[in-house]
Design a protein around this motif. Structure first.
Motif, PDB file in Angstrom:
ATOM      1  N   SER A 104       0.841  -1.192   0.000  1.00 55.11           N
ATOM      2  CA  SER A 104       0.000   0.000   0.000  1.00 55.11           C
ATOM      3  C   SER A 104       0.878   1.244   0.000  1.00 55.11           C
ATOM      4  N   ARG A 105       0.251   2.405  -0.156  1.00 55.27           N
ATOM      5  CA  ARG A 105       1.001   3.665  -0.149  1.00 55.27           C
ATOM      6  C   ARG A 105       1.760   3.837   1.165  1.00 55.27           C
ATOM      7  N   GLN A 106       1.172   3.330   2.263  1.00 53.68           N
ATOM      8  CA  GLN A 106       1.787   3.481   3.588  1.00 53.68           C
ATOM      9  C   GLN A 106       3.192   2.880   3.657  1.00 53.68           C
ATOM     10  N   ASN A 107       3.397   1.751   3.012  1.00 59.20           N
ATOM     11  CA  ASN A 107       4.739   1.165   3.125  1.00 59.20           C
ATOM     12  C   ASN A 107       5.568   1.302   1.843  1.00 59.20           C
ATOM     13  N   PHE A 108       5.102   2.154   0.912  1.00 58.48           N
ATOM     14  CA  PHE A 108       5.854   2.296  -0.341  1.00 58.48           C
ATOM     15  C   PHE A 108       7.226   2.932  -0.134  1.00 58.48           C
ATOM     16  N   ALA A 109       7.268   4.038   0.603  1.00 56.52           N
ATOM     17  CA  ALA A 109       8.526   4.786   0.776  1.00 56.52           C
ATOM     18  C   ALA A 109       9.612   3.888   1.364  1.00 56.52           C
ATOM     19  N   GLU A 110       9.250   3.122   2.384  1.00 59.62           N
ATOM     20  CA  GLU A 110      10.245   2.259   3.024  1.00 59.62           C
ATOM     21  C   GLU A 110      10.723   1.163   2.067  1.00 59.62           C
ATOM     22  N   ALA A 111       9.759   0.551   1.353  1.00 58.54           N
ATOM     23  CA  ALA A 111      10.113  -0.517   0.399  1.00 58.54           C
ATOM     24  C   ALA A 111      11.019   0.029  -0.707  1.00 58.54           C
ATOM     25  N   TYR A 112      10.676   1.238  -1.174  1.00 65.82           N
ATOM     26  CA  TYR A 112      11.460   1.871  -2.251  1.00 65.82           C
ATOM     27  C   TYR A 112      12.899   2.137  -1.800  1.00 65.82           C
ATOM     28  N   GLU A 113      13.045   2.738  -0.611  1.00 66.63           N
ATOM     29  CA  GLU A 113      14.395   3.061  -0.124  1.00 66.63           C
ATOM     30  C   GLU A 113      15.193   1.785   0.157  1.00 66.63           C
ATOM     31  N   THR A 114      14.547   0.784   0.731  1.00 65.75           N
ATOM     32  CA  THR A 114      15.227  -0.495   1.000  1.00 65.75           C
ATOM     33  C   THR A 114      15.674  -1.146  -0.306  1.00 65.75           C
ATOM     34  N   ALA A 115      14.783  -1.146  -1.308  1.00 63.20           N
ATOM     35  CA  ALA A 115      15.113  -1.755  -2.606  1.00 63.20           C
ATOM     36  C   ALA A 115      16.328  -1.070  -3.221  1.00 63.20           C
ATOM     37  N   ARG A 116      16.339   0.265  -3.185  1.00 65.75           N
ATOM     38  CA  ARG A 116      17.478   1.002  -3.777  1.00 65.75           C
ATOM     39  C   ARG A 116      18.770   0.725  -3.019  1.00 65.75           C
ATOM     40  N   HIS A 117      18.667   0.731  -1.693  1.00 65.10           N
ATOM     41  CA  HIS A 117      19.844   0.486  -0.852  1.00 65.10           C
ATOM     42  C   HIS A 117      20.423  -0.903  -1.136  1.00 65.10           C
ATOM     43  N   GLU A 118      19.556  -1.918  -1.147  1.00 70.45           N
ATOM     44  CA  GLU A 118      20.009  -3.302  -1.363  1.00 70.45           C
ATOM     45  C   GLU A 118      20.554  -3.510  -2.777  1.00 70.45           C
ATOM     46  N   ALA A 119      19.923  -2.850  -3.761  1.00 71.17           N
ATOM     47  CA  ALA A 119      20.401  -2.965  -5.140  1.00 71.17           C
ATOM     48  C   ALA A 119      21.798  -2.360  -5.265  1.00 71.17           C
ATOM     49  N   GLY A 120      22.007  -1.225  -4.597  1.00 72.93           N
ATOM     50  CA  GLY A 120      23.313  -0.563  -4.621  1.00 72.93           C
ATOM     51  C   GLY A 120      24.398  -1.474  -4.084  1.00 72.93           C
ATOM     52  N   ILE A 121      24.097  -2.168  -2.993  1.00 74.03           N
ATOM     53  CA  ILE A 121      25.076  -3.085  -2.382  1.00 74.03           C
ATOM     54  C   ILE A 121      25.285  -4.320  -3.266  1.00 74.03           C
ATOM     55  N   ALA A 122      24.189  -4.918  -3.730  1.00 80.01           N
ATOM     56  CA  ALA A 122      24.280  -6.188  -4.466  1.00 80.01           C
ATOM     57  C   ALA A 122      24.835  -6.021  -5.881  1.00 80.01           C
ATOM     58  N   PHE A 123      24.446  -4.942  -6.573  1.00 76.99           N
ATOM     59  CA  PHE A 123      24.786  -4.821  -8.004  1.00 76.99           C
ATOM     60  C   PHE A 123      25.671  -3.619  -8.321  1.00 76.99           C
ATOM     61  N   GLY A 124      25.955  -2.768  -7.331  1.00 74.69           N
ATOM     62  CA  GLY A 124      26.709  -1.553  -7.601  1.00 74.69           C
ATOM     63  C   GLY A 124      25.927  -0.587  -8.477  1.00 74.69           C
ATOM     64  N   ASN A 125      24.601  -0.729  -8.493  1.00 73.66           N
ATOM     65  CA  ASN A 125      23.723   0.116  -9.304  1.00 73.66           C
ATOM     66  C   ASN A 125      22.375   0.137  -8.594  1.00 73.66           C
ATOM     67  N   ASP A 126      21.939   1.324  -8.141  1.00 73.35           N
ATOM     68  CA  ASP A 126      20.721   1.366  -7.311  1.00 73.35           C
ATOM     69  C   ASP A 126      19.481   1.805  -8.102  1.00 73.35           C
ATOM     70  N   GLN A 127      19.548   1.706  -9.432  1.00 73.62           N
ATOM     71  CA  GLN A 127      18.370   2.056 -10.237  1.00 73.62           C
ATOM     72  C   GLN A 127      17.264   1.023 -10.033  1.00 73.62           C
ATOM     73  N   VAL A 128      16.050   1.514  -9.873  1.00 74.60           N
ATOM     74  CA  VAL A 128      14.898   0.605  -9.730  1.00 74.60           C
ATOM     75  C   VAL A 128      13.759   1.057 -10.646  1.00 74.60           C
ATOM     76  N   TYR A 129      12.857   0.124 -10.926  1.00 73.78           N
ATOM     77  CA  TYR A 129      11.655   0.453 -11.693  1.00 73.78           C
ATOM     78  C   TYR A 129      10.463  -0.215 -11.034  1.00 73.78           C
ATOM     79  N   LEU A 130       9.277   0.194 -11.439  1.00 75.96           N
ATOM     80  CA  LEU A 130       8.058  -0.299 -10.786  1.00 75.96           C
ATOM     81  C   LEU A 130       7.184  -1.088 -11.746  1.00 75.96           C
ATOM     82  N   GLU A 131       6.514  -2.090 -11.190  1.00 72.06           N
ATOM     83  CA  GLU A 131       5.513  -2.838 -11.950  1.00 72.06           C
ATOM     84  C   GLU A 131       4.318  -3.137 -11.059  1.00 72.06           C
ATOM     85  N   LYS A 132       3.161  -3.216 -11.672  1.00 69.00           N
ATOM     86  CA  LYS A 132       1.995  -3.748 -10.970  1.00 69.00           C
ATOM     87  C   LYS A 132       2.336  -5.173 -10.548  1.00 69.00           C
ATOM     88  N   TYR A 133       2.071  -5.517  -9.285  1.00 71.42           N
ATOM     89  CA  TYR A 133       2.360  -6.865  -8.808  1.00 71.42           C
ATOM     90  C   TYR A 133       1.254  -7.822  -9.238  1.00 71.42           C
TER      91      TYR A 133
END
Ligand code: MV4
Length: 447
Positions: free
Chosen positions: A173-202
């Motif tokens: 939901s919108r309530q947990n979007f910001a946290e999920a987004y920041e976590t995803a970027r942070h983890e991508a930066g560590i795992a892939f050296g690239n923190d770019q993310v994109y969105l899809e309907k689940y």
């Protein structure tokens, strides 16, 4: 012309590639770690070179050691198999720079498909259907939130350099979007050296359907139908089937043609797999794999085409030996991945095989590097054998599968054979009613 191939891999896929080379009259060079000195792929090759200690980073991923091995052995091509260096565009480029043929697509196409945002843009432009989502990377939280609201929740946040299920976060939901987004970027930066993310309907209960393609450098591109790879656990496929029960012959022909035309327009050369999610009668493109895949034998079984042979031939600059009209689908095929894992806990099981007996008879193929007394080292992927079964229809295929699983003896290490026996008897598997969450639900007993 390719005269000698170095196989930069191990286990059953190294043996599979060796067999295609032998059939073509091509000499082979195996590489191995010290842990694999007695491995089947080393025994079967014309020559072998030890490229380092057991740890993959120091052997099968050791680029200087592998390219040196190719040069000193006089190989003129390198086949990367799957995993390891198979989708490393820098490696593909280096192989070419050393005057060797990389048995795979162009380095630029590997890099393009490694960036999932670029891959989606490419195939959207070529007219393939996409999951509703952002058109590209979303690099700030305000734009991302606006996009997520527009898509509607739940939303999936995916890393541009992720894939295969790595680097995904779901926002319910919108309530947990910001946290999920920041976590995803942070983890991508560590795992892939690239923190770019994109969105899809689940998509909540999709099937995983993939199309096999192959093309040559003369613009000929064909498809070999689709595989249903929904039976998976933690992004590891366990059981694959072809053809899919949910794709009609008319849809397959039209959609396959569309994909083949797209590959031709791209100038893609080699084998490849386009991955889709299937929900409510629709396919949505998610990723493309630029390697030969683990599950390629089921497609070989129903088409009679040796995909690895064609892969080697087109890499050597030859024309595809067949056209789309030559491709026919005969009956049904299922592959069971026999991992050296406990069937209940899925814990990996290294050791020595103390007794080995392989099933046979009509419709049975076993791709494996196992033998009586062979070692299963703890350092590598747990896949030790693939049982591939073909029959005139799915029901007969399942009957043959049960027969083959009953004959298969592997002692000394735990295997997934009991799990597969259980699946082959499961009413939902028999009726073909499963999505990507089926196995997890079955194991945990949740509905
Ligand atoms: C998804 C999805 C649901 N909705 N995308 C995971 C692996 C990667 N290739 C794509 N994945 C998914 N993408 C949307 N928009 C669910 C998955 C997914 C999945 C896909 C294929 C096979 C197994 C999977 C297991 C969990 C999630």
């Amino acid at each position: 012309m390719i005269n000698k191939v170095l196989i930069a891999n191990r286990g059953e896929i190294a043996v599979r590639i060796l067999r295609a080379c032998r059939d073509l009259g091509i000499k082979t060079v195996a590489v191995h770690s010290t842990a694999d000195a007695d491995a089947m792929h080393v025994r079967l090759a014309d020559e072998s070179v030890c490229v380092g200690p057991p740890q993959p980073r120091e052997s099968y991923l050791n680029i200087p050691a592998i390219i040196s091995a190719a040069c000193v052995s006089g190989a003129d091509a390198i086949h990367p198999g799957f995993g390891f260096l198979s989708e490393n565009s820098v490696f593909a480029h280096m192989v070419k720079e050393h005057g060797l043929v990389f048995i795979g697509p162009k380095a630029d196409h590997i890099a393009m498909m490694g960036d999932k945002i670029m891959a989606k843009k490419t195939f959207a432009r070529l007219g393939l259907p996409m999951v509703f989502g952002s058109d590209g990377a979303l690099n700030n939280i305000d734009k991302a939130t606006k996009m997520a609201d527009e898509i509607g929740y739940p939303v999936l946040i995916k890393a541009a350099c992720g894939g295969g299920g790595r680097g995904m976060k779901i926002a319910q939901s919108r309530q947990n979007f910001a946290e999920a987004y920041e976590t995803a970027r942070h983890e991508a930066g560590i795992a892939f050296g690239n923190d770019q993310v994109y969105l899809e309907k689940y998509l909540s209960n999709p099937r995983h359907i993939e199309f096999q393609i192959i093309s040559d450098e003369f613009g000929n591109a064909i498809h070999l139908g689709e595989r249903d790879c929904s039976m998976q656990r933690r992004n590891q496929k366990i059981w694959e089937e072809t053809l899919s029960l949910v794709i009609t012959p008319e849809f397959r022909e039209k959609f396959g043609q569309k994909i083949a035309r797209a590959m031709g327009e791209l100038g893609y050369v080699g084998v490849g797999t386009l991955e889709f999610l299937y929900e409510n009668g629709q396919l949505y493109f998610i990723e493309m794999n630029t390697r030969i895949q683990v599950e390629h034998p089921i497609t070989e079984m129903i088409t009679g085409i040796d995909i690895v042979r064609e892969q080697i031939l087109v890499a050597g600059g030859n024309r595809l030996s067949l056209s789309q009209d030559d491709v026919m689908f005969r009956g049904h095929a299922i592959e069971c991945r026999i991992n050296a894992e406990n069937s209940d806990t899925f814990l990996p099981s290294a050791g020595t095989v103390t007794n080995y007996h392989c099933p046979g008879g009509p419709g049975i193929r076993v791709d494996s590097a196992l033998y009586d007394g062979s070692k299963v080292p703890p350092y590598y992927d747990s896949l030790i054998a693939k049982l591939i079964v073909q029959a005139n229809d799915r029901e007969q295929c399942l009957a043959r599968l049960r027969r083959a699983l009953g004959e298969y003896v592997i002692e000394g290490v735990d295997t997934l054979i009991p799990l597969h026996q259980n699946l082959a008897d499961d009413p939902d598997v028999i009726s073909g009613k499963f999505d990507i969450h089926f196995l997890e639900r079955k194991i945990t007993g949740k509905t």
